[in-house]
Enzyme design. Sequence first.
Site, mmCIF file in Angstrom:
data_model
loop_
_atom_site.group_PDB
_atom_site.id
_atom_site.type_symbol
_atom_site.label_atom_id
_atom_site.label_comp_id
_atom_site.label_asym_id
_atom_site.label_seq_id
_atom_site.Cartn_x
_atom_site.Cartn_y
_atom_site.Cartn_z
ATOM 1 C CD GLU A 78 -1.869 -2.356 1.314
ATOM 2 O OE1 GLU A 78 -2.788 -3.176 1.135
ATOM 3 O OE2 GLU A 78 -0.721 -2.677 1.679
ATOM 4 C CG HIS A 91 -10.290 -7.967 7.628
ATOM 5 N ND1 HIS A 91 -9.406 -8.686 8.391
ATOM 6 C CD2 HIS A 91 -9.833 -8.042 6.357
ATOM 7 C CE1 HIS A 91 -8.457 -9.188 7.617
ATOM 8 N NE2 HIS A 91 -8.687 -8.817 6.378
#
Length: 436
Positions: free
Chosen positions: A172, A241
């Site tokens: 990322e 998550h």
Amino acid sequence: MWLCSPLIHSYSSTSLSSRHRPNRHNPPPSPPPHPLTPPPRSSFSVKVACLIDLSSNLEVHCIERKTSFFFIHCDGSLTSGLNLSNSRSARLSTNAVATKQDNVTASTASKPGHELLLFEALREGLEEEMERDPRVCVMGEDVGHYGGSYKVTKGLAPKYGDLRVLDTPIAENSFTGMAIGAAMTGLRPIVEGMNMGFLLLAFNQISNNCGMLHYTSGGQFKIPIVIRGPGGVGRQLGAEHSQRLESYFQSIPGIQMVACSTPYNAKGLMKAAIRSDNPVILFEHVLLYNLKERIPDEEYVLNLEEAEMVRPGEHVTILTYSRMRYHVMQAAKTLVNKGYDPEVIDIRSLKPFDLYTIGNSVKKTHRVVIVEECMRTGGIGASLTASINENFHDYLDAPIVCLSSQDVPTPYAGTLEEWTVVQPAQIVAAVEQLCR
């Protein structure tokens, strides 16, 4: 206009309206295809849980678990997949509200346009902008031929090629930094985070580069980048998550933040974010991708800094955004039956706040309840409370009530997970207490 801010306001309010990575061996559940072609039952077992999660937010009394899948409409109705048949005044005006109506959302069957799921609306907005502007490109993990973890970019790679729809490694910080560099050279990249929690790995690039380079370069560089992806509490996805990162990014100077909640505003905000010369973070909720709504056939672009009046009312202002919009609307039905008349506003713009719309409502109702899925400490609700107190304190007849998620990691157990998030019954109790 923000003073001493690196944001570029080149539009008017009227003209611009443990990590689970998918790979070949471990693909994630993807959203359903068009309802006219339902998938096999065996390949859809995981998706049912995600689709029917919102049933806890809607007044659903009987659901057949054996049905393969459901479509959840924005008016609160559930359909089985097997049986498918501005410019503003500088002064606040107390009368600047929409006409009162209880049934704000009409039947989708009577509206012109075409029906789309929310993830399809995002894709349609993205595809229209890629067609309109050759500088628009997409990059992220599996956004190319796989079509994205939630199929927002499905079909774009064959149409536009691998250079405009770029598959990246699991890194990322690297591809976010690459996108910022691309924006500096004149491109308009869209970065997809497979999950918003993963973008914490790119926090340095988003904060020190994305948000500040326009200012630190003395205005030499614009950073027209969109960072988007799913977040929020899902259906037993675990703590890592289930991140709500709005509060993490809101303090970064130079960043705009918006949160979509319906297919209509998802498409409109996506197009507006791509056209903006400012870096924009678009928050999408993992449980809203399968919401279905009829949207106009003609092109439209929403204002990135404008809230939405969901339900006009007289007794109390309820401010919310994203998934909590549906918890609030369920609570509103109960409140109306109890004799209350709540005004519901989807703030949509998380930074900056639309204090024009919010202020008009506060001046009318004199009471405010904020409902968010973000954490209580340092969340969007805390910032919104401070803004209302600073600007409209004299119009308040009672302290602001802020209902937020618990300051704990989101549990995996479903019952415990539900306890950490604001539920409709809590909203009803808060309004009753506030209006006594």
